[in-house]
Design an enzyme around this catalytic site. Structure first.
Site, PDB file in Angstrom:
ATOM      1  CE  LYS A 173      -3.284   2.891   0.563  1.00 12.87           C
ATOM      2  NZ  LYS A 173      -4.311   3.120  -0.434  1.00 12.87           N
ATOM      3  CB  CYS A 220      -3.942   8.534  -0.064  1.00 14.15           C
ATOM      4  SG  CYS A 220      -5.646   8.247   0.408  1.00 14.15           S
TER       5      CYS A 220
HETATM    6  N1  SAJ Z   1      -1.940  14.735  -9.218  1.00  9.51           N
HETATM    7  C1  SAJ Z   1      -1.120  15.531  -9.998  1.00  9.51           C
HETATM    8  N2  SAJ Z   1      -0.725  15.084 -11.224  1.00  9.51           N
HETATM    9  C2  SAJ Z   1      -1.134  13.874 -11.703  1.00  9.51           C
HETATM   10  C3  SAJ Z   1      -1.964  13.047 -10.907  1.00  9.51           C
HETATM   11  C4  SAJ Z   1      -2.351  13.503  -9.664  1.00  9.51           C
HETATM   12  O1  SAJ Z   1      -0.726  16.639  -9.594  1.00  9.51           O
HETATM   13  O2  SAJ Z   1      -0.755  13.551 -12.842  1.00  9.51           O
HETATM   14  C5  SAJ Z   1      -2.354  15.199  -7.877  1.00  9.51           C
HETATM   15  C6  SAJ Z   1      -3.867  15.377  -7.734  1.00  9.51           C
HETATM   16  O3  SAJ Z   1      -4.282  16.618  -8.216  1.00  9.51           O
HETATM   17  C7  SAJ Z   1      -4.028  15.232  -6.252  1.00  9.51           C
HETATM   18  C8  SAJ Z   1      -2.975  14.201  -5.876  1.00  9.51           C
HETATM   19  O4  SAJ Z   1      -2.035  14.207  -6.943  1.00  9.51           O
HETATM   20  O5  SAJ Z   1      -3.730  16.462  -5.593  1.00  9.51           O
HETATM   21  C9  SAJ Z   1      -3.488  12.800  -5.658  1.00  9.51           C
HETATM   22  O6  SAJ Z   1      -4.479  12.485  -6.607  1.00  9.51           O
HETATM   23  P1  SAJ Z   1      -4.605  11.044  -7.278  1.00  9.51           P
HETATM   24  O7  SAJ Z   1      -5.751  11.081  -8.206  1.00  9.51           O
HETATM   25  O8  SAJ Z   1      -3.300  10.639  -7.842  1.00  9.51           O
HETATM   26  O9  SAJ Z   1      -4.841  10.041  -6.084  1.00  9.51           O
HETATM   27  P2  SAJ Z   1      -5.858   9.969  -4.826  1.00  9.51           P
HETATM   28  O10 SAJ Z   1      -5.191  10.597  -3.648  1.00  9.51           O
HETATM   29  O11 SAJ Z   1      -7.208  10.432  -5.168  1.00  9.51           O
HETATM   30  O12 SAJ Z   1      -5.925   8.376  -4.629  1.00  9.51           O
HETATM   31  C10 SAJ Z   1      -4.725   7.651  -4.426  1.00  9.51           C
HETATM   32  C11 SAJ Z   1      -4.708   6.466  -5.397  1.00  9.51           C
HETATM   33  N3  SAJ Z   1      -3.398   5.834  -5.372  1.00  9.51           N
HETATM   34  C12 SAJ Z   1      -2.683   5.621  -6.508  1.00  9.51           C
HETATM   35  O13 SAJ Z   1      -3.073   5.969  -7.603  1.00  9.51           O
HETATM   36  C13 SAJ Z   1      -1.386   4.905  -6.360  1.00  9.51           C
HETATM   37  C14 SAJ Z   1      -5.781   5.474  -4.996  1.00  9.51           C
HETATM   38  O14 SAJ Z   1      -5.702   4.314  -5.808  1.00  9.51           O
HETATM   39  C15 SAJ Z   1      -5.611   5.093  -3.524  1.00  9.51           C
HETATM   40  O15 SAJ Z   1      -6.612   4.173  -3.109  1.00  9.51           O
HETATM   41  C16 SAJ Z   1      -5.741   6.335  -2.698  1.00  9.51           C
HETATM   42  O16 SAJ Z   1      -4.671   7.229  -3.078  1.00  9.51           O
HETATM   43  C17 SAJ Z   1      -5.641   5.949  -1.233  1.00  9.51           C
HETATM   44  O17 SAJ Z   1      -6.700   5.887  -0.573  1.00  9.51           O
HETATM   45  O18 SAJ Z   1      -4.536   5.632  -0.775  1.00  9.51           O
END
Ligand code: SAJ
Length: 417
Positions: A209, A263
């Protein structure tokens, strides 16, 4: 009928409880928040998540899901409580430990106990030791030679906004204190998961995780770092990434105003805390992503000082597109600072929020009103509504677009934006 007791009715516990109930299990949801318990028993949810409302109403009406203040006897127990960062960026396990203390009295022979909360390596083994002390009458795996219960760790990996779909479709990794524990817990998930349920050891699953979220954080940090490099070079970072990604083995993520959510902005610190000497890249990635928010704030500050009378409008407060979640949101942090740095000049538009959150000293306005304002526009969240803003609404504004949705790059000199 399998009885399931889910402790912690948040973004993970509540959808999991609802799905298990939908698949014919009798589910008892438990939460320390009396308002959450009351709302759930009335068939209402405190969370905004597609498909959750209807599902909940149905299983509550059918009597398959009820909410309670304390754990109820069951066959399977799931702990899905928060594990935030404590002082010194250390994992705070108090809620997990309280849940274990609360459920210990109702635990019985043959039960399966699964921890889903994001946890540092060794947490599940620690629960085994706690249970052995709390219930000396029960054989606890890892402690007793002939265990009476099964104990496992199974991380959730669902994406907010797609929770119900991903709870069913995603593969799951189930780590047992023993292989028999993994098997017992895996059978529970196979009751409603269509993805593959993979068996492993508890410590491995715990680290899986943390690894997933640290991987994403490091990759976003690369994109954010390149956005600074490109800005310095006067290059459009969005075009840069689009072109680099045409290489068959390159897949760069998108830069933004920093990384938020409960997360990805948190979990990598669990790895750094446990292995500070080794986790150098992971620590640096966290710092790069945190620094990006400071950089955006400084950049808006420069523009605001260069245009001393100009109103400033921030587009978005949520931690990412099309969600109402403000936890650890860099957009919110940037807006709070701008409101304090430039009193009376800032207004914010956030379609997913009804009132300005605490600590934000700026009016919340709607999108049409925001587009009447002139001056400086700061795009912080790539909400669909903002993507639809026509280019003519941006004419004559000084635009700082941290998400690349308005086709204006931080790398392009100000006169061109
Ligand atoms: N972000 C960027 N650039 C990107 C992708 C995301 O700046 O290209 C930013 C987003 O705007 C946000 C942050 O990163 O601020 C996180 O967003 P996210 O969509 O990447 O992830 P979360 O936090 O919504 O969900 C993550 C996911 N983990 C992964 O993709 C490895 C999800 O699968 C997990 O279940 C979740 O964390 C969790 O609960 O741990």
């Amino acid at each position: 009928m399998t009885r399931v007791c889910v402790i912690g009715l948040g973004y993970i516990g509540l959808p999991t409880a609802a799905l298990a109930a939908r698949h014919g299990m009798r589910v008892f949801g438990v939460d320390v928040n009396a308002a959450v318990v009351a709302a759930l028993n009335a068939g209402r949810t405190h969370l905004h998540e597609p498909d959750l409302d209807g599902l909940l109403r149905r299983v509550v009406t059918e009597g398959m899901l009820t909410a309670h203040a304390t754990p109820q006897p069951a066959d399977v127990f799931i702990i899905a409580v928060p594990t935030p960062l404590a002082e010194g960026r250390r994992p705070m396990l108090d809620h997990v430990h309280s849940a274990v203390r609360a459920l210990a009295p109702v635990l019985a022979r043959g039960n399966v106990l699964i921890l889903e909360s994001t946890s540092p390596v060794g947490t599940t083994a620690g629960i085994a030791r706690m249970l052995a002390a709390l219930r000396p009458d029960l054989g606890v795996p890892g402690v007793a030679e002939a265990p009476d219960i099964a104990l496992a760790y199974c991380p959730e990996r669902v994406l907010p906004g797609r929770i119900i779909v991903e709870l069913v479709e995603n593969d799951r990794c189930v780590g047992g204190i023993t292989p028999a524990c993994a098997e017992a817990a895996a059978r529970f998930y196979e009751g409603f998961v269509r993805g593959e349920v993979l068996r492993s050891a508890a410590a491995t699953a715990e680290l899986v995780k943390l690894t997933e979220n640290a991987f994403r954080d490091v990759n976003i940090a690369f994109a954010n770092e390149m956005s600074l490099v490109a800005e310095k070079a006067g290059v459009d970072v969005w075009e840069l990434i689009r072109l680099a990604n045409r290489h068959p083995r390159v897949n760069i993520l998108q830069p933004g105003p920093g990384v938020g959510g409960h997360c990805i902005a948190v979990d990598p610190w669990f790895i750094v805390d446990a292995a500070p000497e080794e986790a150098r890249l992971i620590r640096t990635a966290r710092e790069v992503n945190d620094h990006k928010a400071e950089h955006v704030r400084a950049r808006v500050g420069e523009a605001a000082r260069a245009m001393p009378q100009a109103p400033i409008t921030c587009f978005g407060l949520a931690f990412k597109a099309d969600v109402d979640d403000l936890r650890e949101s860099p957009a919110l942090e940037i807006a709070r600072h701008l409101a304090a740095d430039f009193p009376g000049r800032l207004a914010v538009v956030e379609p997913f929020v009804r009132a300005a959150p605490p600590g934000l000293d700026a009016p919340l306005i709607d999108l049409p009103e925001a587009l009447q304002r002139r001056g400086i526009y700061v795009l912080l969240v790539d909400h669909t509504a903002f993507r639809r803003v026509p280019p003519e609404s941006l004419a004559g504004r000084r635009v700082i677009d941290t998400r690349g949705v308005w086709g204006v790059s931080p790398g392009v000199p100000p006169s061109a934006s």
